[in-house]
Design a protein around this motif. Structure first.
Motif, PDB file in Angstrom:
ATOM      1  N   UNK A  44       0.790  -1.229   0.000  1.00 54.44           N
ATOM      2  CA  UNK A  44       0.000   0.000   0.000  1.00 54.44           C
ATOM      3  C   UNK A  44       0.820   1.277   0.000  1.00 54.44           C
ATOM      4  N   UNK A  45       2.142   1.157  -0.061  1.00 55.16           N
ATOM      5  CA  UNK A  45       2.970   2.371  -0.081  1.00 55.16           C
ATOM      6  C   UNK A  45       3.819   2.368  -1.345  1.00 55.16           C
ATOM      7  N   UNK A  46       4.366   3.518  -1.692  1.00 57.17           N
ATOM      8  CA  UNK A  46       5.154   3.596  -2.922  1.00 57.17           C
ATOM      9  C   UNK A  46       6.519   2.940  -2.726  1.00 57.17           C
ATOM     10  N   UNK A  47       7.177   2.645  -3.851  1.00 57.52           N
ATOM     11  CA  UNK A  47       8.478   1.997  -3.796  1.00 57.52           C
ATOM     12  C   UNK A  47       9.500   2.807  -3.019  1.00 57.52           C
ATOM     13  N   UNK A  48       9.474   4.125  -3.213  1.00 61.66           N
ATOM     14  CA  UNK A  48      10.433   4.983  -2.522  1.00 61.66           C
ATOM     15  C   UNK A  48      10.199   4.977  -1.020  1.00 61.66           C
ATOM     16  N   UNK A  49       8.908   5.051  -0.628  1.00 60.53           N
ATOM     17  CA  UNK A  49       8.581   5.026   0.801  1.00 60.53           C
ATOM     18  C   UNK A  49       9.009   3.709   1.431  1.00 60.53           C
TER      19      UNK A  49
END
Lengths: 267, 477
Positions: free
Chosen positions: B383-388
């Motif tokens: 549920x979070x972006x790759x960077x996060x």
């Protein structure tokens, strides 16, 4: 994540069929109250009535009571077999993939021996050795079913154990139980649940098949395969009675197979 | 005019994926669409070729070769002959079990109806021109990424298509390969029409022509390459251009620490191929050491050896001060694949704290340092972006106070702006906690600016260099 998708019409039909059969059993248990073993020979092949909604068989026994008992036996048998086979197959599969070496080799050997003879033959063999024994049949069917669980779990665990997520958790010092609970189980369940549904269908089919050849449960027990073979001589006199156990087996197996298709793996 | 697009919209059921886009492509004037992944660039290529995924609708005018009313069948007739598409990650687009020359030759036979002899001659000369003469009999798994890319280029352009559409042609290639493919594209762009879709500013600069910057389906600016690259107007274009690794601020320091790992006579083979033999080198405490080399040369294997995940064939790795448990950790290339599915990140952190009875106090400041929003802890890895997620992975690693942290291509799946941010945060965090950082990357530009020392893979020995001097000199020039 794993989801059960009820929206697909096929899945809905599967769930509906299973519920319909359960309601039949429930109705028989609560509202009918006739002993399925009592014979009334002058009432053989009675047509459906308010007292006997499904009529009677060649000995005048209540079809509804016998059908309900037979469905219960089939469902209990499939439930027990699937739970046993899934547990055994999962534990053995993870053990083989994790430990490799002689553990993997010896379980693999047992599995190959089991796979070498057709599953139904093994069930027939054990059924013939212990006639009429529910326990013997339960062990025989479980023995055939667990192989599939083992193969799937072993193959998936092998690739999962090499995956970054498990390597990372191991680097962080997490133990086997944690790896099983957090990594293996969530990844394995999407294949295990449909497999369990197919397994339940197969268990019901196996029980009915050997009942049909008189090797399974014995009369006067009501069992779907046994009912079919007992009613078979009367197929021209009372086809509608013979049709009842046939339709039940069909509905049971179809429902489990349709339900198996309802599991979706969402990311 | 080869392509003329006016007021194109592409919509899915609930969102607009490409908004009011107009562009023209002419022969001899290459067009490059620049933007991050997921900005709708690839859909545009699909729409032009006529293979928009089902469920998406398009509206507006797309005319090809001056004709706006082409049916799908008519467009299909143009495929190969007039329109060629150079696919992303061509090693996946090539047939894995067919020799390279056969794949190229098939185009002549099947698309152009050439005789066996004709197609053999033309494919041989084409491969020769692209420097693949010796590799004609190899199958894709025996080719390097750059060779596969050139092979795909040969197949795509065999039939002499006037219009070439290249979709992320440099994804996953290192700098030297990128320049090669850029030169090939540029050459095509001078004769025919070229539409390139990329997030790679350097490639866009190399090709020249016109540039259109896109973000989330919207065109932010367009103009000639020189205009856009030298004087970007939109904030996004500025950020994208500044995220190119040769513009990163210099993070390298002169290495000073004493030796932490002493490697002697290290050898390793994999699949019959010698990755390295008899290597000697040292890793210094607290340094940022870059591992550089072509894909498949054994960078990851070397890192796994240092972490103790893989056994060496011979040689030894000695730690001057023995590592405690869980003091050698790793960051992975694909962040989602490194986390358990279906549980929240907060739960994963909690698991770790409970297992090792960690102090919770540093979490808050670390999260702040890594620019992690506390709300992320309530979401799962998917549920979070790759960077996060990669920043969360850094947080998780630093909580253990590691002595050695291996980062295996930690930003190659991230878009350039995020990649820069994550790399900088990683290097700063590792430095401030005194942890040795082993950075694996194919982006040698970034390595030059970030790493204290770089270990370059060469066939016989590791080549250690200190990029600081070179990079400083570059900066002054």
């Amino acid at each position: 994540m794993l989801k059960f998708d009820l929206r697909a019409p096929t899945t809905l039909l599967g769930v509906f069929l299973l519920f319909a059969l359960l309601i039949l059993v429930l109705f028989e248990q609560l509202a009918h109250g006739v002993d399925g073993t009592v014979q009334l020979l002058d009432n053989a092949f009675a047509l459906p009535s308010w007292q006997e909604p499904l009529g009677t068989d060649q000995f005048g026994r209540s079809n509804l009571a016998r059908l309900s008992a037979a469905i219960q036996i089939s469902l209990w048998m499939s439930l027990l077999c699937v739970i046993t086979a899934a547990t055994l197959g999962t534990v053995a599969g993870i053990a083989a993939a994790w430990l490799r070496g002689w553990v993997d080799a010896s379980i693999g050997f047992v599995v190959n021996v089991l796979m070498a003879l057709p599953g139904l033959i093994l069930v027939l063999l054990i059924g013939a050795l212990f006639p009429g024994s529910f326990t013997a049949l339960y062990i025989a069917i479980s023995l055939v079913l667990w192989v599939e669980f083992f193969r799937v779990v072993r193959a998936q665990t092998l690739s999962l154990l090499a995956s970054p997520e498990i390597e990372a958790s191991r680097l962080y010092g997490f133990g086997p139980l944690y790896l099983f609970r957090r990594h293996l189980l969530p990844r394995l369940l999407p294949s295990l649940l449909p497999l369990a549904c197919f397994g339940a269908g197969n268990a019901i089919l196996a029980l009915a098949s050997i009942g049909f050849v008189y090797v399974g449960l014995q009369p006067p027990r009501a069992e779907l395969g046994l009912m079919m073979v007992e009613l078979f001589p009367y197929y021209s006199d009372a086809p509608w009675v013979l049709a009842q156990p046939v339709l039940c087996v069909f509905a049971l197996i179809l429902s489990f197979n349709l339900i198996a298709g309802g599991f979706r793996h969402d990311h | 005019m080869i392509i003329n697009i006016e007021n194109l919209f592409i919509r899915s059921e609930d969102q607009i994926l490409v908004e009011n886009l107009s562009l023209t492509v002419q022969s001899g004037r290459p067009m490059t669409i620049l933007g991050e992944t997921g900005s709708g660039k690839s859909l545009l290529a699909n729409a032009i070729v006529g293979i928009l995924p089902t469920g998406l609708s398009q509206e507006g005018l797309i005319s090809l070769f001056g004709r706006a009313d082409l049916s799908l069948a008519e467009r299909q007739a143009l495929w190969g002959r007039e329109i060629a598409v150079l696919p992303q990650e061509p090693w996946l687009a090539l047939n894995p079990i067919m020799p390279l020359q056969e794949q190229v030759r098939e185009v002549g036979e099947l698309v152009m109806g050439q005789s066996d002899d004709q197609s053999r001659r033309r494919s041989t000369s084409l491969l020769h021109k692209l420097g693949l003469a010796k590799d004609h009999a190899k199958i894709p798994s025996q080719l390097s990424g750059g060779m596969a890319q050139r092979g795909a280029f040969a197949a795509a352009t065999y039939a002499g298509a006037q219009l070439l559409i290249a979709d992320e042609p440099t994804k996953g290639l290192d700098a030297s390969r990128r320049d090669q493919i850029g030169a090939m594209l540029k050459q095509h762009g001078q004769q025919g029409a070229l539409l390139t879709i990329t997030h790679d500013v350097q490639l866009a600069a190399q090709i020249g022509g016109d540039i259109m910057v896109m973000r989330q389906g919207q065109v932010l600016e367009q103009g000639s390459a020189q205009e856009v690259l030298n004087a970007p107007k939109s904030d996004y274009a500025k950020a994208l251009i500044n995220a190119q690794s040769d513009r990163w601020p210099l993070r390298a320091q002169r290495p000073t620490g004493e030796n932490q790992l002493i490697v002697r006579g290290l050898s390793k083979q994999r699949g019959g191929k010698t990755l390295f033999r008899d290597w000697d080198f040292e890793v210094r405490r607290g340094e940022v050491l870059g591992l550089c080399g072509d894909s498949g040369c054994g960078k990851s294997t070397l890192a796994d050896l240092l972490l103790g995940l893989v056994k060496a064939d011979s040689g030894q790795i000695k730690a001057t001060v023995p590592f405690g448990p869980q003091q050698c950790l790793k960051l992975y290339q694909d962040p989602p694949s490194a986390f358990a599915p279906g549980v929240t990140l907060g739960q994963l952190l909690e698991d770790l704290i409970r297992l090792h009875k960690l102090d919770r106090q540093p979490i808050g400041p670390l999260m702040q340092q890594l620019k992690l929003d506390p709300g992320l802890l309530a979401r799962s890895a998917s549920g979070v972006s790759g960077g996060e997620l990669q920043r969360f992975a850094i947080l998780r690693a630093l909580l253990m106070q590691p002595k050695l942290l291996v980062a295996d291509e930690p930003t190659s799946r991230l878009d350039p702006i995020t990649a820069r941010e994550v790399t900088e945060l990683l290097v700063d965090a590792a430095r401030s906690s005194g942890c040795t950082l082993l950075l694996i990357s194919h982006d040698s530009g970034a390595m030059q600016r970030v790493c204290d020392r770089i270990l370059q893979f060469t066939p016989d020995r590791p080549l250690l260099s200190e990029p600081l001097l070179g990079a400083r000199a570059q900066q002054c020039a």
